[in-house]
Design an enzyme around this catalytic site. Structure first.
Site, PDB file in Angstrom:
ATOM      1  N   LYS A 273     136.017  -6.489  51.636  1.00  6.41           N
ATOM      2  CA  LYS A 273     134.916  -6.868  50.749  1.00  6.41           C
ATOM      3  C   LYS A 273     133.690  -7.164  51.609  1.00  6.41           C
ATOM      4  CE  LYS A 273     133.354 -10.739  47.790  1.00  6.41           C
ATOM      5  NZ  LYS A 273     133.723 -11.954  47.030  1.00  6.41           N
ATOM      6  N   ASP A 278     126.284 -13.542  48.407  1.00 10.37           N
ATOM      7  CA  ASP A 278     126.752 -13.706  47.030  1.00 10.37           C
ATOM      8  C   ASP A 278     126.043 -14.898  46.374  1.00 10.37           C
ATOM      9  OD1 ASP A 278     128.085 -13.771  44.645  1.00 10.37           O
ATOM     10  OD2 ASP A 278     129.999 -14.485  45.476  1.00 10.37           O
ATOM     11  N   LYS A 285     125.190 -19.227  41.282  1.00 14.08           N
ATOM     12  CA  LYS A 285     125.941 -20.339  41.859  1.00 14.08           C
ATOM     13  C   LYS A 285     125.040 -21.568  41.985  1.00 14.08           C
ATOM     14  CE  LYS A 285     129.111 -17.668  44.800  1.00 14.08           C
ATOM     15  NZ  LYS A 285     130.377 -18.140  44.218  1.00 14.08           N
ATOM     16  N   ASP A 296     130.397 -13.958  52.731  1.00 14.04           N
ATOM     17  CA  ASP A 296     131.146 -13.211  51.718  1.00 14.04           C
ATOM     18  C   ASP A 296     131.410 -11.757  52.137  1.00 14.04           C
ATOM     19  OD1 ASP A 296     132.542 -13.666  49.404  1.00 14.04           O
ATOM     20  OD2 ASP A 296     130.939 -13.005  48.066  1.00 14.04           O
ATOM     21  N   GLU A 357     132.333 -10.776  41.544  1.00 10.45           N
ATOM     22  CA  GLU A 357     131.817  -9.457  41.944  1.00 10.45           C
ATOM     23  C   GLU A 357     132.686  -8.761  42.980  1.00 10.45           C
ATOM     24  OE1 GLU A 357     130.960 -12.195  43.369  1.00 10.45           O
ATOM     25  OE2 GLU A 357     131.128 -11.585  45.464  1.00 10.45           O
ATOM     26  N   ARG A 359     135.894  -8.243  43.212  1.00  4.79           N
ATOM     27  CA  ARG A 359     136.856  -7.309  42.602  1.00  4.79           C
ATOM     28  C   ARG A 359     136.164  -6.057  42.079  1.00  4.79           C
ATOM     29  NH1 ARG A 359     138.589 -12.030  38.567  1.00  4.79           N
ATOM     30  NH2 ARG A 359     137.865 -13.179  40.386  1.00  4.79           N
TER      31      ARG A 359
HETATM   32  N1  BES Z   1     132.732 -15.183  47.056  1.00  4.14           N
HETATM   33  C1  BES Z   1     133.245 -15.947  45.976  1.00  4.14           C
HETATM   34  C2  BES Z   1     134.535 -16.694  46.337  1.00  4.14           C
HETATM   35  C3  BES Z   1     134.416 -17.820  47.315  1.00  4.14           C
HETATM   36  C4  BES Z   1     134.171 -19.092  46.868  1.00  4.14           C
HETATM   37  C5  BES Z   1     134.615 -17.610  48.647  1.00  4.14           C
HETATM   38  C6  BES Z   1     134.097 -20.132  47.773  1.00  4.14           C
HETATM   39  C7  BES Z   1     134.532 -18.651  49.554  1.00  4.14           C
HETATM   40  C8  BES Z   1     134.286 -19.921  49.103  1.00  4.14           C
HETATM   41  C9  BES Z   1     133.542 -15.036  44.795  1.00  4.14           C
HETATM   42  O1  BES Z   1     132.720 -13.945  44.658  1.00  4.14           O
HETATM   43  C10 BES Z   1     133.389 -15.876  43.570  1.00  4.14           C
HETATM   44  O2  BES Z   1     132.290 -16.278  43.317  1.00  4.14           O
HETATM   45  N2  BES Z   1     134.486 -16.104  42.864  1.00  4.14           N
HETATM   46  C11 BES Z   1     134.477 -16.895  41.700  1.00  4.14           C
HETATM   47  C12 BES Z   1     135.305 -16.192  40.651  1.00  4.14           C
HETATM   48  C13 BES Z   1     135.180 -16.792  39.290  1.00  4.14           C
HETATM   49  C14 BES Z   1     133.783 -16.532  38.735  1.00  4.14           C
HETATM   50  C15 BES Z   1     136.224 -16.170  38.421  1.00  4.14           C
HETATM   51  C16 BES Z   1     135.063 -18.258  42.044  1.00  4.14           C
HETATM   52  O3  BES Z   1     136.008 -18.319  42.817  1.00  4.14           O
HETATM   53  O4  BES Z   1     134.537 -19.256  41.549  1.00  4.14           O
HETATM   54 ZN    ZN Z   2     131.861 -13.228  46.340  1.00  2.00          ZN
HETATM   55 MN    MN Z   3     130.971 -14.394  43.551  1.00  2.00          MN
END
Ligand code: BES
Ligand code: ZN
Ligand code: MN
Length: 498
Positions: A273, A278, A285, A296, A357, A359
């Site tokens: 990825k 992000d 966020k 990310d 995003e 996935r």
């Molecule tokens: N890049 C993030 C995941 C992440 C979060 C990595 C914290 C490292 C530290 C990913 O793209 C994301 O935002 N995932 C969301 C998914 C949710 C919206 C279903 C998450 O984990 O909150």
């Molecule tokens: Zn992400």
């Molecule tokens: Mn994300």
């Protein structure tokens, strides 16, 4: 990139402590009360200093115990570090050996010397041999000598460490080869750290593409191909492209092909990825710690770092590294919650949350790799915050559609000390991804790490596949905002043994 450490090993050589000159000396001391070999020689040369330290219980030889001696009468060393290596005739665990490596490398770094001699006894580790210990030591020394250096920042500590010579009492052969193998994996790990630490205004999808091109230039065994947005559109990667819609940076799809095996050998594929930043997109966020989302693209960085290690180690296998890269930004052209897009596989996705995003870029990459008829596919992604909650900073999350593959990855994690822990990918969890308006929704409910893997599993029917969620292990270990370079050690170990 920084130059590699000059690491060498010599077995069964007696140093003359009274005569030889040393910059810094690091000496492994076991916890046995009787002194042997070089430790005994040092004791003799220093008028019984070691025995004195032992009697005062300052030096115990236990793992974690270390004594720093600025000067020593009788030895021509600027400074000496005595490092506990534990049981003389008792085997220690792998994790204990990692601790010894840490003590040695932190002594080496804190010495501020450029040239260091490390003198260690043969350390016996449960289920492992001395080739394994030297590989691990080589990796630790190289990896810990890494420092991020930003050109514009004044006042940065310089890393002067250049040369480490290891002296060991051992009858094992090929120790030098093991040490070098470890060092190469360590330098691949450092390459990965460097990319991940690079700020997102520099490390864009195009930057990752340039790094992959550079890799092919440096290592002719690797052929790199880059697809831009136009080429991806032609392939039907609308889902991947939807993530970069709000960004001024062009999304990139990177293919690195290492052909060390026969033409007919099925390749092992790693897919990273590569979200270079992000923000969450329209599902933005919170501001707190958002800077960390430059990490990310750690999955992509680990693919580049592993491919570099593979190019140097030259195994007789076919290995392909893939990176799906985009920047996730909000803007008037960004994807909106509720938008429906078509994936390369033909399945449609309802994007209920633009922050899920990872996935969306990975699913098209997982469809793309079908053409290689792979022996195995592993994707690596900072995919879910839920994985950090479940496993913290210690273990990478592992989910797979093939148990034999999962077992191999778990074993590679233990061997390399870069561990993963498996979570279930049961059909029961698939229901969470139901969508009213498309074939699949891009978010589920609870068990975020599992439902994210369920999403990916919809695109991996044609091959053996495993998913590594590195959200907790790629960076931020011990509260430090730095990349760990994980899981380059795990991936290298897996690919070399697969
Ligand atoms: N890049 C993030 C995941 C992440 C979060 C990595 C914290 C490292 C530290 C990913 O793209 C994301 O935002 N995932 C969301 C998914 C949710 C919206 C279903 C998450 O984990 O909150
Ligand atoms: Zn992400
Ligand atoms: Mn994300």
């Amino acid at each position: 990139m920084k130059k590699l450490l000059n690491l060498s090993i010599t077995s069964n050589k007696k140093l003359n402590f009274a005569k030889d000159k040393f910059q810094a000396l690091i000496v492994g001391v076991s916890d046995s009360k009787t002194l042997n070999g070089d430790v005994k020689n040092i004791d003799n040369a220093t008028n019984g200093l070691i025995k004195k330290l032992i009697s005062r219980e300052e030096l115990t030889g236990k793992i974690g115990n270390s004594v720093y001696l600025p000067t020593l009468n009788g030895i021509k060393a600027d400074k000496t570090y005595l490092i506990g290596t534990g049981g003389k005739n008792k085997k220690i665990s792998e994790v204990e050996f990692f601790k010894i490596c840490q003590s040695i490398s932190s002594a080496a770094l804190s010495s501020k010397n450029s040239s260091i001699k490390v003198i260690i006894p043969e350390i016996l580790v449960e289920n492992r041999d001395t080739n394994w210990t030297m590989e691990v030591l080589g990796r630790h020394l190289e990896s810990s000598s890494y420092q991020y250096f930003f050109k514009g920042k004044k006042d940065q500590p310089k890393n002067v460490l250049k040369k480490i010579e290891i002296f060991i009492e051992s009858k094992k052969s090929n120790l030098s080869r093991s040490l070098t193998k470890g060092r190469i994996v360590g330098s691949g790990t450092n390459f990965s750290k460097e990319l991940a630490n690079t700020p997102a205004n520099i490390c864009t999808p195009s930057h990752l593409a340039n790094q992959a091109r550079q890799l092919a230039r440096n290592f002719p065994t690797i052929k790199t191909k880059i697809l831009g947005e136009k080429e991806m559109k032609k392939l039907g990667m609308d889902c991947l492209l939807s993530v970069g819609n709000g960004s001024a940076q062009e999304s990139k799809f990177i293919i690195m092909n290492y052909a060390g095996g026969k033409k007919a050998d099925k390749p092992h594929i790693i897919v990273g990825k590569g979200i270079t930043f992000d923000t969450g997109g329209i599902s933005i966020k919170p501001a707190r710690a958002m800077d960390e989302m430059k990490y990310d693209m750690s999955g992509a960085a680990s693919v580049l770092g592993t491919m570099r290690a593979i190019a140097e180690l030259k195994p007789n296998k076919n290995i392909i590294g893939i990176i799906a890269s985009a920047e996730n930004m909000p803007s008037s052209t960004a994807t909106k919650p509720g938008d429906v897009v078509k994936t390369m596989s033909g399945q449609t996705v309802e994007i209920l949350n633009t922050d899920a995003e990872g996935r969306l870029v990975l699913c098209d990459a997982l469809t793309y790799v079908e053409r290689f008829k792979p022996a195995s596919v592993i994707d690596i992604a900072t995919l879910t915050g839920a994985c950090v909650v479940a496993l913290g900073n210690e273990a990478t999350g592992l989910l797979a559609n093939d148990q034999k593959l999962a077992d191999k990855i778990l074993t590679s994690g233990i061997t390399s000390g870069d561990k993963a822990w498996q979570l279930p990918l049961w059909d029961e969890y698939q229901g969470a991804l139901k969508s009213r308006y498309a074939d699949i929704a891009n978010i589920g409910g609870q068990a975020g790490t599992i439902t994210a893997a369920c999403f990916l599993s919809r695109f991996t029917d044609k091959y053996k596949w495993a998913h590594l969620d590195i959200a907790g292990t790629a960076y931020g270990i011990g509260g430090q905002k730095v990349s760990s370079g994980r899981p380059v050690p795990l991936l290298s170990e897996y690919l070399l043994s697969a």
